[in-house]
Design a protein around this motif. Structure first.
Motif, PDB file in Angstrom:
ATOM      1  N   ARG A  19       0.832  -1.208   0.000  1.00  0.00           N
ATOM      2  CA  ARG A  19       0.000   0.000   0.000  1.00  0.00           C
ATOM      3  C   ARG A  19       0.864   1.255   0.000  1.00  0.00           C
ATOM      4  O   ARG A  19       1.800   1.368   0.789  1.00  0.00           O
ATOM      5  CB  ARG A  19      -0.941  -0.009   1.207  1.00  0.00           C
ATOM      6  N   PRO A  20       0.546   2.231  -0.856  1.00  0.00           N
ATOM      7  CA  PRO A  20       1.313   3.487  -0.925  1.00  0.00           C
ATOM      8  C   PRO A  20       0.873   4.447   0.175  1.00  0.00           C
ATOM      9  O   PRO A  20       0.113   5.386  -0.055  1.00  0.00           O
ATOM     10  CB  PRO A  20       0.958   4.016  -2.326  1.00  0.00           C
ATOM     11  N   TRP A  21       1.358   4.215   1.378  1.00  0.00           N
ATOM     12  CA  TRP A  21       0.860   4.961   2.534  1.00  0.00           C
ATOM     13  C   TRP A  21       1.113   6.455   2.423  1.00  0.00           C
ATOM     14  O   TRP A  21       0.305   7.277   2.901  1.00  0.00           O
ATOM     15  CB  TRP A  21       1.469   4.410   3.820  1.00  0.00           C
ATOM     16  N   ARG A  22       2.215   6.835   1.800  1.00  0.00           N
ATOM     17  CA  ARG A  22       2.488   8.267   1.652  1.00  0.00           C
ATOM     18  C   ARG A  22       1.413   8.931   0.798  1.00  0.00           C
ATOM     19  O   ARG A  22       0.895  10.005   1.150  1.00  0.00           O
ATOM     20  CB  ARG A  22       3.864   8.488   1.024  1.00  0.00           C
ATOM     21  N   LEU A  23       1.063   8.290  -0.317  1.00  0.00           N
ATOM     22  CA  LEU A  23       0.011   8.813  -1.178  1.00  0.00           C
ATOM     23  C   LEU A  23      -1.319   8.858  -0.438  1.00  0.00           C
ATOM     24  O   LEU A  23      -2.075   9.838  -0.545  1.00  0.00           O
ATOM     25  CB  LEU A  23      -0.116   7.951  -2.431  1.00  0.00           C
ATOM     26  N   ILE A  24      -1.632   7.805   0.312  1.00  0.00           N
ATOM     27  CA  ILE A  24      -2.885   7.749   1.048  1.00  0.00           C
ATOM     28  C   ILE A  24      -2.978   8.879   2.064  1.00  0.00           C
ATOM     29  O   ILE A  24      -4.013   9.556   2.183  1.00  0.00           O
ATOM     30  CB  ILE A  24      -3.035   6.376   1.735  1.00  0.00           C
ATOM     31  N   VAL A  25      -1.891   9.110   2.798  1.00  0.00           N
ATOM     32  CA  VAL A  25      -1.889  10.185   3.805  1.00  0.00           C
ATOM     33  C   VAL A  25      -2.041  11.548   3.136  1.00  0.00           C
ATOM     34  O   VAL A  25      -2.800  12.411   3.613  1.00  0.00           O
ATOM     35  CB  VAL A  25      -0.597  10.128   4.651  1.00  0.00           C
ATOM     36  N   ILE A  26      -1.333  11.760   2.023  1.00  0.00           N
ATOM     37  CA  ILE A  26      -1.435  13.034   1.310  1.00  0.00           C
ATOM     38  C   ILE A  26      -2.871  13.271   0.841  1.00  0.00           C
ATOM     39  O   ILE A  26      -3.412  14.381   0.969  1.00  0.00           O
ATOM     40  CB  ILE A  26      -0.463  13.067   0.117  1.00  0.00           C
ATOM     41  N   CYS A  27      -3.501  12.234   0.310  1.00  0.00           N
ATOM     42  CA  CYS A  27      -4.887  12.371  -0.158  1.00  0.00           C
ATOM     43  C   CYS A  27      -5.841  12.660   0.999  1.00  0.00           C
ATOM     44  O   CYS A  27      -6.747  13.493   0.873  1.00  0.00           O
ATOM     45  CB  CYS A  27      -5.324  11.109  -0.891  1.00  0.00           C
ATOM     46  N   THR A 170     -20.096  21.393  -5.670  1.00  0.00           N
ATOM     47  CA  THR A 170     -19.133  22.490  -5.714  1.00  0.00           C
ATOM     48  C   THR A 170     -17.783  21.954  -6.205  1.00  0.00           C
ATOM     49  O   THR A 170     -17.567  20.738  -6.243  1.00  0.00           O
ATOM     50  CB  THR A 170     -18.947  23.109  -4.320  1.00  0.00           C
ATOM     51  N   ILE A 171     -16.897  22.865  -6.566  1.00  0.00           N
ATOM     52  CA  ILE A 171     -15.558  22.442  -7.016  1.00  0.00           C
ATOM     53  C   ILE A 171     -14.833  21.691  -5.914  1.00  0.00           C
ATOM     54  O   ILE A 171     -14.185  20.662  -6.153  1.00  0.00           O
ATOM     55  CB  ILE A 171     -14.737  23.670  -7.474  1.00  0.00           C
ATOM     56  N   SER A 172     -14.933  22.178  -4.688  1.00  0.00           N
ATOM     57  CA  SER A 172     -14.263  21.501  -3.573  1.00  0.00           C
ATOM     58  C   SER A 172     -14.800  20.087  -3.380  1.00  0.00           C
ATOM     59  O   SER A 172     -14.050  19.169  -3.026  1.00  0.00           O
ATOM     60  CB  SER A 172     -14.426  22.316  -2.284  1.00  0.00           C
ATOM     61  N   ALA A 173     -16.090  19.889  -3.648  1.00  0.00           N
ATOM     62  CA  ALA A 173     -16.684  18.559  -3.466  1.00  0.00           C
ATOM     63  C   ALA A 173     -16.166  17.557  -4.488  1.00  0.00           C
ATOM     64  O   ALA A 173     -15.914  16.392  -4.158  1.00  0.00           O
ATOM     65  CB  ALA A 173     -18.205  18.650  -3.546  1.00  0.00           C
ATOM     66  N   VAL A 174     -15.999  17.979  -5.735  1.00  0.00           N
ATOM     67  CA  VAL A 174     -15.504  17.037  -6.751  1.00  0.00           C
ATOM     68  C   VAL A 174     -14.021  16.748  -6.538  1.00  0.00           C
ATOM     69  O   VAL A 174     -13.562  15.621  -6.797  1.00  0.00           O
ATOM     70  CB  VAL A 174     -15.771  17.538  -8.192  1.00  0.00           C
ATOM     71  N   LEU A 175     -13.269  17.726  -6.059  1.00  0.00           N
ATOM     72  CA  LEU A 175     -11.857  17.478  -5.755  1.00  0.00           C
ATOM     73  C   LEU A 175     -11.724  16.501  -4.588  1.00  0.00           C
ATOM     74  O   LEU A 175     -10.920  15.559  -4.637  1.00  0.00           O
ATOM     75  CB  LEU A 175     -11.151  18.791  -5.416  1.00  0.00           C
ATOM     76  N   ALA A 176     -12.514  16.724  -3.534  1.00  0.00           N
ATOM     77  CA  ALA A 176     -12.485  15.808  -2.393  1.00  0.00           C
ATOM     78  C   ALA A 176     -12.934  14.414  -2.801  1.00  0.00           C
ATOM     79  O   ALA A 176     -12.388  13.407  -2.339  1.00  0.00           O
ATOM     80  CB  ALA A 176     -13.372  16.347  -1.271  1.00  0.00           C
ATOM     81  N   GLY A 177     -13.929  14.339  -3.687  1.00  0.00           N
ATOM     82  CA  GLY A 177     -14.398  13.037  -4.152  1.00  0.00           C
ATOM     83  C   GLY A 177     -13.337  12.287  -4.929  1.00  0.00           C
ATOM     84  O   GLY A 177     -13.168  11.071  -4.754  1.00  0.00           O
ATOM     85  N   ALA A 178     -12.603  12.991  -5.774  1.00  0.00           N
ATOM     86  CA  ALA A 178     -11.534  12.345  -6.537  1.00  0.00           C
ATOM     87  C   ALA A 178     -10.458  11.797  -5.613  1.00  0.00           C
ATOM     88  O   ALA A 178      -9.955  10.671  -5.816  1.00  0.00           O
ATOM     89  CB  ALA A 178     -10.930  13.339  -7.525  1.00  0.00           C
ATOM     90  N   LEU A 179     -10.103  12.537  -4.585  1.00  0.00           N
ATOM     91  CA  LEU A 179      -9.093  12.074  -3.628  1.00  0.00           C
ATOM     92  C   LEU A 179      -9.610  10.890  -2.814  1.00  0.00           C
ATOM     93  O   LEU A 179      -8.870   9.946  -2.540  1.00  0.00           O
ATOM     94  CB  LEU A 179      -8.686  13.216  -2.700  1.00  0.00           C
ATOM     95  N   ALA A 180     -10.883  10.935  -2.436  1.00  0.00           N
ATOM     96  CA  ALA A 180     -11.466   9.826  -1.671  1.00  0.00           C
ATOM     97  C   ALA A 180     -11.458   8.539  -2.488  1.00  0.00           C
ATOM     98  O   ALA A 180     -11.191   7.451  -1.961  1.00  0.00           O
ATOM     99  CB  ALA A 180     -12.886  10.176  -1.240  1.00  0.00           C
ATOM    100  N   GLY A 181     -11.741   8.650  -3.781  1.00  0.00           N
ATOM    101  CA  GLY A 181     -11.716   7.470  -4.637  1.00  0.00           C
ATOM    102  C   GLY A 181     -10.329   6.873  -4.750  1.00  0.00           C
ATOM    103  O   GLY A 181     -10.169   5.643  -4.763  1.00  0.00           O
ATOM    104  N   ILE A 182      -9.322   7.728  -4.826  1.00  0.00           N
ATOM    105  CA  ILE A 182      -7.940   7.236  -4.891  1.00  0.00           C
ATOM    106  C   ILE A 182      -7.572   6.496  -3.614  1.00  0.00           C
ATOM    107  O   ILE A 182      -6.947   5.431  -3.647  1.00  0.00           O
ATOM    108  CB  ILE A 182      -6.971   8.410  -5.156  1.00  0.00           C
ATOM    109  N   GLY A 184      -9.634   4.975  -1.511  1.00  0.00           N
ATOM    110  CA  GLY A 184     -10.356   3.710  -1.475  1.00  0.00           C
ATOM    111  C   GLY A 184      -9.736   2.649  -2.360  1.00  0.00           C
ATOM    112  O   GLY A 184      -9.684   1.467  -1.994  1.00  0.00           O
ATOM    113  N   ALA A 185      -9.235   3.048  -3.526  1.00  0.00           N
ATOM    114  CA  ALA A 185      -8.608   2.085  -4.435  1.00  0.00           C
ATOM    115  C   ALA A 185      -7.198   1.728  -3.997  1.00  0.00           C
ATOM    116  O   ALA A 185      -6.775   0.571  -4.116  1.00  0.00           O
ATOM    117  CB  ALA A 185      -8.598   2.650  -5.850  1.00  0.00           C
ATOM    118  N   ALA A 186      -6.455   2.710  -3.489  1.00  0.00           N
ATOM    119  CA  ALA A 186      -5.063   2.452  -3.090  1.00  0.00           C
ATOM    120  C   ALA A 186      -4.967   1.460  -1.942  1.00  0.00           C
ATOM    121  O   ALA A 186      -3.984   0.731  -1.816  1.00  0.00           O
ATOM    122  CB  ALA A 186      -4.386   3.772  -2.705  1.00  0.00           C
TER     123      ALA A 186
END
Length: 214
Positions: A19-27, A170-182, A184-186
């Motif tokens: 698991r890429p923990w650094r990426l997960i924490v950043i997201c 909102t723009i913030s919601a779609v950005l947060a959603g994209a990070l949440a998806g990453i 969940g998959a990571a």
């Protein structure tokens, strides 16, 4: 014997992941920062929702492309571990996204309710559509090759744009959603070594067969 193989395979699909923990924490930090940004909903409401055919087409059809590739490619590649990891991703990403939605829905920041959508709906933050598209993109990219981003990343960006243009988020919601998806998959995606998967299944069948014949 088949049940034993499936249980072993399911366990293998869950635990043998770097698991890429650094990426997960950043997201996760990104979600935390983005989520508390107070969007000015009046700005979104100054213009009516888009009726452009591309926006409507992405909303009605295009946004499903990433998910279709995510589901279909493991079958095409004869990848049982990938199929199982997709199930883990579906549960994990859904729990993460909807958990954040419900936690942030009543929160007020600078007089703005984070859960309020520009169109007046609830559960704005984060966007489930964006989460699905990004989790599919990450899964396919990491498991089968990052070249898939050539077409999956544009689908993700178009999905995010359509949700904002339709006053659904909102723009913030779609950005947060994209990070949440990453995230969940990571948590549930490993790289794809086809021969390892094939050899694992063969070895398990042989091992259980020998054990049952004793």
């Amino acid at each position: 014997m088949k049940n034993q193989v499936m249980r072993r395979l399911a366990w293998n699909a869950l635990v043998h992941i770097r698991r890429p923990w650094r990426l997960i924490v950043i997201c996760l930090l990104g979600i935390a920062v983005i989520s508390i940004y107070p969007s000015d909903l009046d700005v979104y409401r100054e213009t009516p929702p888009s009726t452009h055919p591309i926006v409507v087409g992405v909303e009605d059809y295009g946004r499903y492309i990433n998910t279709a590739v995510q589901i279909g490619l493991p079958f095409v590649m004869r990848d049982p571990v990938g199929i199982l990891q997709n199930l883990y991703i579906a549960v994990g990403s859904t729990m993460l996204t909807h958990g954040i939605k419900r936690a942030l829905d009543p929160v007020l920041v600078a007089g703005t309710q984070l859960g309020e959508r520009p169109n007046g709906g609830r559960h704005n933050m984060p966007s489930g559509h964006s989460s699905m598209a990004s989790s599919a993109m990450y899964f396919v990219g990491r498991r089968y090759g990052w070249w898939h981003l050539i077409y999956m990343l544009p689908i993700l960006l178009m999905t995010m744009f359509a949700r904002v243009a339709l006053d659904a988020h909102t723009i913030s919601a779609v950005l947060a959603g994209a990070l949440a998806g990453i995230v969940g998959a990571a948590l549930f995606t490993s790289s794809f070594p086809p021969q390892v998967n094939i050899e694992f299944v063969k070895n398990e069948i042989l091992r259980i067969g020998r054990a049952s014949s004793r």
